[in-house]
Design a protein around this motif. Structure first.
Motif, PDB file in Angstrom:
ATOM      1  N   ILE A 382     -37.854 -32.199  37.216  1.00 58.04           N
ATOM      2  CA  ILE A 382     -37.842 -32.461  35.774  1.00 58.04           C
ATOM      3  C   ILE A 382     -39.154 -31.960  35.193  1.00 58.04           C
ATOM      4  N   HIS A 383     -39.036 -31.190  34.116  1.00 60.00           N
ATOM      5  CA  HIS A 383     -40.236 -30.741  33.399  1.00 60.00           C
ATOM      6  C   HIS A 383     -40.178 -31.241  31.968  1.00 60.00           C
ATOM      7  N   LEU A 384     -41.250 -31.897  31.549  1.00 60.62           N
ATOM      8  CA  LEU A 384     -41.378 -32.434  30.197  1.00 60.62           C
ATOM      9  C   LEU A 384     -42.475 -31.665  29.470  1.00 60.62           C
ATOM     10  N   ASP A 385     -42.104 -31.078  28.351  1.00 59.47           N
ATOM     11  CA  ASP A 385     -43.075 -30.353  27.533  1.00 59.47           C
ATOM     12  C   ASP A 385     -42.793 -30.622  26.061  1.00 59.47           C
ATOM     13  N   PRO A 386     -42.975 -31.861  25.615  1.00 57.11           N
ATOM     14  CA  PRO A 386     -42.731 -32.169  24.205  1.00 57.11           C
ATOM     15  C   PRO A 386     -43.902 -31.698  23.344  1.00 57.11           C
ATOM     16  N   TYR A 387     -43.727 -31.850  22.055  1.00 58.94           N
ATOM     17  CA  TYR A 387     -44.813 -31.540  21.131  1.00 58.94           C
ATOM     18  C   TYR A 387     -45.745 -32.744  21.083  1.00 58.94           C
TER      19      TYR A 387
END
Length: 765
Positions: A382-387
């Motif tokens: 899982i990769h999380l890259d939110p603003y």
């Protein structure tokens, strides 16, 4: 009498024929636009009503029906002020939007070429023409006038101050088109007369011309060049194709500075994408196939790179909650000739995309909240890259991630993590931080501490594989270890940090539940005894464990070399030396024999030299005995963890002295018996287990005094072969006899005072 009656009958018949011809002419004018303008202002009176006053032969029932018809037409025509939804491009715009001035004159029942003909013949228009109203002004603002005055009015007031877009002119409008807030009775009234413009794209009403130009430019940057009411997508010419790592993606012209409804593509995050790809490639080598999720797809470039290079080893899911981004992701899949699978909630259909060419790679595209996706399905990666911050998605990520899977997260809220907005960091991460010389590593440990607490709430522990903090982002990659025991072990590594504000010495608090009487005793420095007031602050809670896994980094380096990721290779080499805490020249080469000895969380690294028994059994949990034996084998590796934090050589330089080169200083510290390496957090930083006092001592011993005055020519350096504790030869022109650290009470800065002895011939002169 009969002749008179016959003449009257002929005259009545002629009048009726003239009335019918006039009605047909009025009907044609209404289709050309004149009727629409007249209906807006309520000034056009039909000739049939005029003739009714003379003839009187038409019954009253027909007059009442006509009045009702006109009353029903007014609200319909007033609705056209907002927007007429039509498939034809010019018809779904407001009447103030025209291609040329002649079209605007037609709205006022001006025939094309009438004004130019009258001028060429030098005739008076007010003699041959009747008064006509302005279609864009109310009657109380501009009264009906003759054609020559109306032409000047339209040209000077409406046409000259218009805004042009793709051949159309958005003229200024003075009609009552702008609704205002409801009054006390709840009725919605129209605003007072005021000049405004109607947008050709979204039908918005904007007052100022400069604001209208900026509004249109924003539409163009977002790729919106058609009316949103006719649901026509913008042309592909408004998109820009960007290629990265053999993957093509379409981006908007404003991809670097997007609006809230746009997709964001940052070319500066290329290194971040390469590091994540290497981590996924290493995991794909352990077990196949793996299910990976890009929770915030935007343009979908990261998931496309995974599927395009790793192919059957991964099952990629790209998610985004924005409808425009999901549409762009599907188009980018078509651009790269891949299949698109419908989202989880829909049927398991597969759309064949591409130019008729089939590909075995299939990407699942979903449109939902990231928390919902991670709750509905389990993933290995899982990769999380939110603003901004990613703390809102950590609980969902660790809830369904599989055992020994990997969670990577990119945090771009650097203003809070780098201690520029400390209150925001405390609000998001529950951590107290200040600006220090090692603020980047402090940010990485802050994020890992939040990750550890989120994993522990799900009865899972973590092993940090990689932590990178650069200018634009903080990247953390962790491996998930399922069970309460790993969760407890990871939670124990979250501690508070004591930081001295005078000398910037730092140390983690001891693991104890007892209250310590004097916590300043844990600091190696004596600033508390020599300086007035409170000298230290308590930072944290922070992650106190290792930030890197050497074996995992070596395999990432192999993957970067295999796929030709040059930018990632140089950084990974620095990370390997930093993880081992060795000087660059002592960096061992990555060979199969070395890799086969590495272990990560009880998992042997698969290399050609390892046997089949050392591989992880996929889909099965290891027994507790195997995990205990793996932990025992892993203890010597944990004892060689890199020391926490680093020192900046410029920050601790001595006044009046020239520092040695950084690589030479690393060798001096290593020869003094300390572990030392460079760090990617700071180009002038030194990671070492030496206390700050010893660090300054070695730095002072190998620094040379700054040249003062004209006593000698050129800079003076000590011989390179001098070591700590050795004496300087007597023939040296400038000799350092003693060095004393003098405390400056006003500034608190330590300076060096040197006594110099000069040669005899200089004294004789």
């Amino acid at each position: 009498m009969a002749a008179l009656e016959a003449a009257e009958a002929v005259l009545g018949l002629r009048l009726r024929l003239e009335e019918e011809e006039e009605e047909e002419e009025n009907h044609d004018r209404d289709h050309e636009g004149g009727g629409e303008a007249a209906a807006l202002n309520g000034l056009v009176v039909s000739e049939k009503e005029k003739s009714n006053d003379i003839d009187g032969t038409v019954p009253e029932s027909e007059l009442e029906a006509e009045e009702k018809g006109t009353e029903e037409e007014h609200p319909k025509q007033s609705d056209s002020n907002i927007l007429d939804i039509s498939s034809d491009y010019p018809r779904d715009k407001h009447i103030s939007i025209q291609r040329n001035l002649a079209d605007l004159e037609k709205l006022a029942d001006l025939r094309e070429g009438e004004f130019s003909t009258a001028v060429s013949q030098n005739t008076d228009l007010h003699v041959t023409d009747e008064r006509k109203p302005c279609p864009l002004c109310p009657e109380e603002k501009f009264k009906a006038c003759y054609s020559h005055k109306l032409h000047r009015h339209l040209q000077n007031l409406h046409w000259k101050v218009s805004v042009e877009f793709e051949g159309y002119r958005m003229c200024i409008c003075h009609l009552s088109c702008r609704p205002v807030k409801s009054n006390l009775a709840g009725d919605q009234t129209l605003s007072k007369m005021g000049a405004h413009y109607h947008c050709i794209i979204c039908s918005a009403t904007i007052i100022r011309r400069t604001d209208m130009i900026g509004h249109i430019n924003r539409h163009v940057n977002k790729g919106e060049t058609e009316s949103r009411f006719i649901t026509v997508r913008s042309s592909k010419s408004s998109y820009k194709v960007v290629k990265e790592s053999a993957t093509d993606v379409q981006v908007l012209p404003n991809h670097s500075t997007p609006q809230k409804t746009d997709s964001y593509f940052n070319p500066k995050m290329k290194l971040n994408r390469q590091l994540i790809f290497c981590a996924l490639a290493v995991l794909a080598g352990e077990r196949k196939p793996i299910e990976c999720l890009d929770a915030f797809g935007a343009t979908g470039i990261m998931g496309l790179q995974w599927a395009k290079h790793l192919r059957s080893s991964v099952k990629v899911t790209i998610n985004d909650c924005n409808e425009n981004s999901v549409t762009m992701i599907k188009e980018n899949c078509r651009l790269n000739k891949m299949k698109v699978k419908l989202n989880i909630r829909e049927e398991d259909k597969v759309e064949t995309v591409g130019n008729g060419e089939e590909n075995s790679d299939t990407i699942e595209v979903t449109k939902m909240d990231a928390n919902v996706v991670m709750h509905l399905k389990s993933f290995d990666f899982i990769h999380l890259d939110p603003y901004g911050s990613s703390v809102n998605y950590l609980d969902s990520a660790f809830r369904n991630v599989r055992n020994l899977g990997i969670v990577s997260l990119t945090s771009t809220d650097i203003s809070s993590l780098y201690a520029k907005a400390q209150h925001v960091a405390f609000r998001h991460y529950g951590c107290n931080i200040v600006r220090t010389e090692y603020y980047k590593e402090l940010a990485a440990r802050t994020v890992i501490a939040a990750v550890t607490r989120a994993a522990a709430r799900c009865n899972k522990g973590i092993e940090v594989l990689l932590a990178v903090a650069l200018e634009h982002f903080v990247l953390v990659v962790v491996r998930v270890l399922r069970g309460p025991t790993p969760a407890d072990d990871s939670a124990k590594k979250v501690r508070y940090l004591l930081h001295c504000q005078w000398c910037e010495e730092r140390v983690f608090q001891k693991e104890s539940n007892m209250v310590e009487e004097n916590p300043y005793q844990q600091l190696p420095c004596d600033c508390y005894g020599s300086m007035p007031g409170k000298t230290a602050v308590l930072l944290g809670p922070l992650w106190s464990g290792a930030l890197f896994n050497t074996g995992f980094l070596r395999r990432m380096l192999l993957e970067a070399m295999q796929y030709g990721l040059d930018e990632a290779q140089s950084l990974l080499k620095t990370l390997v030396s930093e993880a081992e805490c060795t000087a660059p020249k002592h960096l061992s080469t990555h060979g199969p024999s070395d890799e086969s000895k590495q272990e990560e969380s009880g998992i042997y690294i698969g290399t050609p030299n390892t046997s089949a028994e050392s591989y992880l059994v996929h889909g099965k949990r290891k027994s507790e005995e195997v995990l205990r034996s793996a932990a025992k084998r892993q203890r010597p590796e944990h004892s060689a963890e890199h020391p926490p934090f680093y020192y900046n050589i410029h920050r601790h330089s001595i006044k009046g002295m020239n520092m040695p080169k950084l690589n030479k200083f690393l060798n001096y510290l290593s020869e003094a018996g300390y572990r030392v390496s460079r760090t990617h957090f700071d180009p002038m930083g030194v990671r070492t287990n030496a206390p700050l006092a010893q660090f300054k001592t070695v730095l002072m011993q190998y620094s040379t005094p700054t040249y003062v005055g004209a006593q000698a020519e050129g800079p003076v350096h000590l011989p390179g072969e001098i070591h700590v504790g050795e004496e300087v030869p007597a023939g040296t022109a400038i000799k350092v006899e003693e060095a004393e650290l003098v405390e400056d009470d006003k500034r608190g800065v330590a300076t060096a005072v040197f006594t110099q002895s000069y040669p005899t011939h200089c004294a004789a002169d």
